[in-house]
Design a protein around this motif. Structure first.
Motif, PDB file in Angstrom:
ATOM      1  N   LEU A  24     -30.798  -4.023  -4.181  1.00 14.35           N
ATOM      2  CA  LEU A  24     -29.670  -4.799  -3.673  1.00 14.35           C
ATOM      3  C   LEU A  24     -30.144  -6.114  -3.070  1.00 14.35           C
ATOM      4  CD1 LEU A  24     -26.695  -5.138  -3.042  1.00 14.35           C
ATOM      5  CD2 LEU A  24     -27.044  -3.802  -0.957  1.00 14.35           C
ATOM      6  N   TRP A  41     -21.492  -2.055  -4.953  1.00 12.92           N
ATOM      7  CA  TRP A  41     -22.360  -2.555  -6.016  1.00 12.92           C
ATOM      8  C   TRP A  41     -22.849  -1.388  -6.863  1.00 12.92           C
ATOM      9  CZ3 TRP A  41     -27.725  -1.675  -6.727  1.00 12.92           C
ATOM     10  CH2 TRP A  41     -28.328  -0.881  -5.750  1.00 12.92           C
ATOM     11  N   ILE A  63     -21.721  -6.641  -8.483  1.00 15.09           N
ATOM     12  CA  ILE A  63     -21.466  -6.687  -7.046  1.00 15.09           C
ATOM     13  C   ILE A  63     -19.992  -7.017  -6.804  1.00 15.09           C
ATOM     14  CG2 ILE A  63     -22.085  -7.801  -4.855  1.00 15.09           C
ATOM     15  CD1 ILE A  63     -24.737  -8.648  -6.292  1.00 15.09           C
TER      16      ILE A  63
END
Length: 522
Positions: A24, A41, A63
């Motif tokens: 991430l 996400w 996302i």
């Protein structure tokens, strides 16, 4: 809330795949999004980049920010169809099953007729082929619930994105129990050990909604009046009236081609491919593909894809099975056929792939423009020749790859995953020259792309002959009905409109979409 998101691509080392925080962080940096803005996400796509050392993973990250909403998965949404208009579906492979599911979704009642047994009962017949070398012509690796793909790998990769909604097809598999990884992997794969449960769940859903599924129910006749389909005959006994019949019988249902021809229904010879199934040790393929990086436990068993033009014909790898097993896929007793499959973990010590030569009908020795069976007859001749060379059992003629290229008989072999066994033979003499000559040249060329591929420890098993149907059943591009017979919908691999599980499934959906349009339902 808006149904939108941001997509960004990152590259990581395989061992970092489980480190969600790191993934991430990298994705947000690449997309220039602040962590506080993130609502959700996911990894949308995952593929291996083995072009250079070290090997890396390419990830596509999706996302959603605070004002964005994630689109839900396509779920199968059944209607009660027990009293709805009926359509017949011949065959319970991916084309037939997806046609039945789509019919229920549209408010039509599917009645599925499958010549073989249900997905669990098939196992006994597969065991007989492997252990006793006995072929049940109605229940084998090709015939039975789930079709050829159920027990010969369950690979879901398709290039046919223009044919329909591939994502919907994959998401339906997840709905019926497949792992969500199939939505992420570049080359999704369920595995022969897991796919039967998914197939059973599909059947149960069809029946629960009011549809019907009949096993040991073989199509034996079509009733056609004035070029309009009126009904079908099953097992030479039961007759049914139907106005719409989806013909999804698969690439090996030769009796259906003969039946159509006898009934005056137009069929045509089509291009197909034929060759051998090559087996290596999986560690060899890993070493080649991962540039010697074989000690990384985070790397999956390696696959490969090869293609060359040799003397005017394409030679290419087909249905490559990492960590796989070669299976006997004959549908009659006096023939041999090979195919490959992998379990979900792909953890067997062997890698196998079909290596096949593209064949146009016009290239065949007995070609005439009006013979719809020229490709089929060629296929049958090769399968019988290999059956004879293998000792008239389900053993197959085999040769070390280097011996084949150099024209030598193999005196011994490494172990093979092919359970019925192999017999030493000169495949240059067993296979037709137009096939053997090109295969020899192709292996030399493949070795330039993958040094070490051409190996004395690689074994060729012959033949790999059921890559696709050798016959096509022409249909109208708009209505998807046969070009001459109203109400008959040629569908999937057997008709020449698909080349694997997902493309067949999509074609099943497309055929029922055409029927639904006729009935003015959705």
């Amino acid at each position: 809330m808006q149904l939108m998101s941001t997509l960004t691509a990152i590259t990581i080392r395989p061992e970092l795949l489980e480190n969600q925080d790191y993934i991430l962080q990298q994705a947000l940096a690449k997309a220039k999004i602040k962590p506080a803005a993130v609502k959700d996400w996911r990894i949308r796509k995952r593929s291996i980049d083995a072009r250079n050392k070290p090997v890396k993973l390419q990830l596509q990250i999706e996302i959603w920010q605070q004002d964005e909403q994630r689109k839900p998965l396509n779920r199968f949404e059944p209607k009660e169809v027990s009293t709805a208009p009926k359509i017949a579906i011949i065959g319970a492979g991916p084309a037939g099953l997806y046609a039945a599911l789509r019919a229920i979704e549209a408010g039509l009642k599917p009645i599925v007729f499958e010549r073989g047994k249900d997905v669990r009962e098939r196992r006994r017949d597969l065991a007989k082929i492997n252990k006793e070398q006995l072929v049940n012509p109605e229940s084998n690796y090709c015939f039975g619930e789930g079709g050829a793909g159920t027990y010969s790998d369950g690979k879901l990769y398709t290039r046919s994105k223009k044919r329909g909604n591939v994502l919907k097809g994959l998401e339906w598999l997840v709905h019926f129990g497949a792992d969500e990884d199939i939505l992420v992997d570049a080359h999704p794969h369920i595995g022969t050990n897991k796919l039967p449960k998914v197939i059973s769940a599909m059947r149960e859903a069809i029946i629960a909604a009011g549809g019907e599924v009949h096993f040991n129910a073989k199509l034996t006749d079509l009733r056609i009046e004035n070029k309009v389909l009126k009904g079908i005959e099953i097992n030479k006994q039961q007759r049914y009236a139907f106005d719409e019949v989806v013909l999804a019988t698969g690439h090996s249902a030769r009796d259906i081609f003969y039946l159509l021809h006898e009934k005056g229904v137009k069929i045509e010879a089509k291009p197909f491919a034929l060759g051998v199934r090559a087996e290596h040790q999986q560690e060899v393929i890993n070493y080649i593909q991962y540039h010697g990086e074989t000690d990384n436990p985070y790397l999956r068993p390696a696959a490969y894809s090869l293609v060359e033009q040799v003397d005017g014909m394409g030679v290419y790898s087909f249905c490559m099975c990492p960590g796989g097993i070669i299976a006997p896929c004959a549908t009659q007793q006096e023939e041999v056929v090979t195919n490959g499959w992998s379990p979900s973990k792909r953890n067997n010590p062997y890698a196998n792939s079909g290596i096949v030569v593209s064949v146009e009908p016009k290239d065949l020795p007995n070609y005439t423009p009006d013979d719809p069976f020229v490709s089929l007859n060629f296929q049958k001749e090769v399968e019988r020749a290999c059956w004879i060379a293998g000792g008239k059992t389900q053993q197959v003629p085999a040769q070390r790859m280097t011996d084949f290229v150099n024209g030598r008989i193999s005196n011994d072999f490494p172990k093979t995953s092919y359970q019925p066994g192999i017999v030493s033979a000169d495949l240059n003499k067993v296979l037709p020259k137009l096939i053997a000559n090109r295969l020899r040249k192709a292996f030399v060329l493949f070795n330039k792309k993958m040094p070490g591929y051409l190996s004395k420890d690689a074994v060729l098993h012959a033949p790999e002959s059921r890559t696709s149907s050798p016959v096509s059943i022409p249909r109208n591009a708009e209505t998807l009905e046969h070009i001459e017979v109203r109400g008959l919908y040629p569908c999937g691999e057997g008709a020449g409109y698909a080349g694997g599980i997902m493309s067949a499934a999509i074609d099943g959906i497309n055929c029922v979409d055409a029927i639904a349009k006729k009935y003015q339902v959705v």
